[in-house]
Design a protein around this motif. Structure first.
Motif, PDB file in Angstrom:
ATOM      1  N   LEU A 106       0.712  10.490  -8.127  1.00 25.46           N
ATOM      2  CA  LEU A 106       1.850  11.025  -8.890  1.00 25.46           C
ATOM      3  C   LEU A 106       2.127  12.482  -8.527  1.00 25.46           C
ATOM      4  N   LEU A 107       1.078  13.260  -8.319  1.00 22.34           N
ATOM      5  CA  LEU A 107       1.269  14.652  -7.930  1.00 22.34           C
ATOM      6  C   LEU A 107       1.940  14.736  -6.560  1.00 22.34           C
ATOM      7  N   GLY A 108       1.560  13.848  -5.659  1.00 17.62           N
ATOM      8  CA  GLY A 108       2.197  13.804  -4.334  1.00 17.62           C
ATOM      9  C   GLY A 108       3.680  13.474  -4.430  1.00 17.62           C
ATOM     10  N   LYS A 109       4.036  12.517  -5.298  1.00 14.71           N
ATOM     11  CA  LYS A 109       5.442  12.156  -5.479  1.00 14.71           C
ATOM     12  C   LYS A 109       6.227  13.307  -6.096  1.00 14.71           C
ATOM     13  N   LEU A 110       5.600  14.014  -7.029  1.00 17.60           N
ATOM     14  CA  LEU A 110       6.251  15.153  -7.680  1.00 17.60           C
ATOM     15  C   LEU A 110       6.519  16.264  -6.665  1.00 17.60           C
ATOM     16  N   MET A 111       5.556  16.521  -5.792  1.00 13.84           N
ATOM     17  CA  MET A 111       5.716  17.569  -4.789  1.00 13.84           C
ATOM     18  C   MET A 111       6.814  17.208  -3.792  1.00 13.84           C
ATOM     19  N   LYS A 112       6.911  15.935  -3.424  1.00 13.37           N
ATOM     20  CA  LYS A 112       7.949  15.496  -2.495  1.00 13.37           C
ATOM     21  C   LYS A 112       9.323  15.597  -3.146  1.00 13.37           C
ATOM     22  N   ALA A 113       9.408  15.285  -4.443  1.00 14.95           N
ATOM     23  CA  ALA A 113      10.684  15.313  -5.144  1.00 14.95           C
ATOM     24  C   ALA A 113      11.195  16.742  -5.285  1.00 14.95           C
ATOM     25  N   GLU A 114      10.289  17.696  -5.451  1.00 12.38           N
ATOM     26  CA  GLU A 114      10.716  19.093  -5.606  1.00 12.38           C
ATOM     27  C   GLU A 114      11.095  19.713  -4.266  1.00 12.38           C
TER      28      GLU A 114
END
Length: 115
Positions: A106-114
């Motif tokens: 989830l942290l990886g997805k959040l970083m990609k989205a930002e």
């Protein structure tokens, strides 16, 4: 501090014989100390001889394994029984590893989205 099972040192035996009465001074004090020490040593010897024999607990034959959980990117330590190969303990636990893996994803997805 009280130690159960050990009696306090007994008082010296009283006698009516005037020659056995303490005359005071260091000699009688040393004799009294020696008598008390002898009684204490005898009590200790009696306590040790009457105590039940202690046996060491039988521990299972185990081995330690160290590995890496790729999803969680964490080290995992396992204790495995040598007789049957079953896992006795694991740190972090399987539930913790799943939580770490999900958090990392989830942290990886959040970083990609930002980005």
């Amino acid at each position: 501090m009280e130690i159960r099972g050990i009696s306090p040192l007994p008082a010296p035996a009283q006698s009516n014989d005037p020659s056995s009465l303490p005359s005071g001074g260091a000699a009688s004090s040393e004799a009294l100390t020696a008598q008390r020490q002898a009684v204490a040593e005898r009590d200790l010897t009696d306590a040790v001889s009457t105590a039940p024999a202690m046996e060491m607990p039988k521990l299972p034959l185990t081995r330690a394994e160290l590995s890496v959980d790729r999803a969680a990117q964490r080290y995992v330590a396992r204790i495995v029984d040598r007789n049957n190969g079953k896992m006795v303990a694991e740190y972090p636990t399987e539930a913790q590893l799943k939580l770490y893996a999900i958090s990392r994803e989830l942290l990886g997805k959040l970083m990609k989205a930002e980005a």
